[in-house]
Scaffold this active site. Sequence first.
Site, PDB file in Angstrom:
ATOM      1  N   SER A 300       0.808  -1.220   0.000  1.00  0.00           N
ATOM      2  CA  SER A 300       0.000   0.000   0.000  1.00  0.00           C
ATOM      3  C   SER A 300       0.842   1.271   0.000  1.00  0.00           C
ATOM      4  O   SER A 300       1.535   1.552  -0.973  1.00  0.00           O
ATOM      5  CB  SER A 300      -0.954  -0.049   1.206  1.00  0.00           C
ATOM      6  N   ASP A 311       9.798   5.278 -10.212  1.00  0.00           N
ATOM      7  CA  ASP A 311       9.312   5.870 -11.465  1.00  0.00           C
ATOM      8  C   ASP A 311       9.976   7.207 -11.770  1.00  0.00           C
ATOM      9  O   ASP A 311      10.186   7.565 -12.934  1.00  0.00           O
ATOM     10  CB  ASP A 311       7.792   6.077 -11.403  1.00  0.00           C
ATOM     11  N   LYS A 325      -0.501  -4.258  -3.455  1.00  0.00           N
ATOM     12  CA  LYS A 325      -1.814  -3.711  -3.066  1.00  0.00           C
ATOM     13  C   LYS A 325      -1.935  -2.295  -3.626  1.00  0.00           C
ATOM     14  O   LYS A 325      -1.347  -1.354  -3.115  1.00  0.00           O
ATOM     15  CB  LYS A 325      -1.970  -3.682  -1.546  1.00  0.00           C
TER      16      LYS A 325
END
Length: 569
Positions: A300, A311, A325
């Site tokens: 999460s 990223d 998740k």
Amino acid sequence: MNNQSAAKSGLQKAIKGFFLSLAIISFFSFAYVEDLFQVSKNLDIFAAVYKQLSMNYVDEVNSSKMMKTGIDAMLDELDPYTQYIPESEIEDYKLKYVSNQYGGIGATISYRDGKVIVAEPYEGFPAQKGGLRAGDELLKIFDVSLKGKNNQDVSSMLKGQKSTKVDLLIQRPGVDKPIEIQLLREEIKRGNVSYYGMLPNSVGYIKLDQFLEDAAQEVGDALVDLKKNQLNGLVLDLRDNGGGILQESVKIVNLFVEKGTTVVIQKSRNRENPIVYKTSAPAMDSELPLIVLVNGQSASASEIVAGSLQDLDRAVVIGQRSFGKGLVQQTFNLPYNSLVKVTVAKYYTPSGRCIQSLNYNQRDTEGQVAKLADSLITEYKTKSGRSVYDGSGVFPDIFVKQLKYSLLTRTLESGFHVFDYATQYHQTKPKMSAAKTFKLSDAEYEDFVKFLSTRTYNYKSGTEKLLNDLLAEAKKENKLDLYKSEIDALNAKIFASKKNDLYLFKDEIKKVLEGEIVSRYYYQKGRTEHSLPNDQDLNEAIKLFANKTMLSSILKGEGGYGRIGKPGE
């Protein structure tokens, strides 16, 4: 004439448009009314069934329990994160998902053979300051016996308003008579950051356990303190961190990237109006070399931080693939002080990927949820053009095979043999010099082996399981007599071999023992400090900081680092 034709044509289009709009409105109005009818119908049926069972079932029923069971069964059709929280569980829910602050004594408890045992008192809180120790058995609270009490009962009795007293009767191992202890409750606030400090080569380290209130503030404060040491790099440890508040994860990313950077995008059923979370303040340090540690229990909010920094090519991720998740929950108030926590959206990292690995909307005929097929996984690009993939958690830039202890070591841990020996060790040796350097001597390990000789610890080795399968097959085929002597001989050898396993796996058993023993003297902080030198993921991070060329190559996607976690590779 042309103007009249144009006017007539325009009028026809307007009339058609009006009736089309009217048809669309009528359709959606009908659909809305139909939906409301179905909701009302189903609620009437549910209420009628509940009423008939409450009034007419042959035995007396617990109506509250029956209702919760019915609601839970309904929510089981969705995902494991959509939950109903009755009033009796609200405080525990808030403690787990919102705030780590409560009034109490500051200790974790466990249950063994019907007994309530203190697993760990928290350093600096009433339990530890009042003399409660790991291994103590709680017999009574306020003169009320704890026999038959469950976890919720005991927790409720220990919690209460700040500055109120708690009377305990405990049985301490090695002490004949029960001991009376009186504690004064305090406001218990366990930090999100359980440990931070310096590693070799001027590398800073922050262990973040959860993303509850003030998590970002705690990470920021730790970073400020660590930066006094002229850092060569920072390790942010998110292993075993199950997540928490999304906004805290955005603030933590903001410590390392500049204002206005997209961190995460939240998309609900109405995908036309996504919520974009961007950094809102100047970075604390956007240049400091950064490594994030993850494992299979990082989930999460942990995956938002690791995935976003990956990223953005801001940090190198080391460890094992994260949990996967990618769902967002929101709580809604219900009547009578109850709540429902509902999955309302999926989140997407800056590259556009969603790391959710299971699609709870698609199940097989047995109701099982499968992982996303490799053929459906999509490729995305990081800021510098590295390939990352959705549908399967955050894959690390540098994968480190997870250390797995032997079955024997796991058995000794789960059977509380390690725990009980640490309790005995602490009783005989009340002081320890330092957590970081503690080593169990060979003589002390022999004492542990002797300690185990008086206890039962059953475990089956792989060879033993195979032999049992062979025995079962021989019985099936009525050939047991034919092989009995050979099977008995093998059993004898396996038994002798299992006795030697305590020496075969001595190194790893010693590490586990040392960590448990250190925690008796220096609590969780000491356990962490002691574990760091033997931490494989962490040692990989320290090595990488020393190789700035490789660190740069990974973030640029040079060499073999242009593709991260492609399915099938």
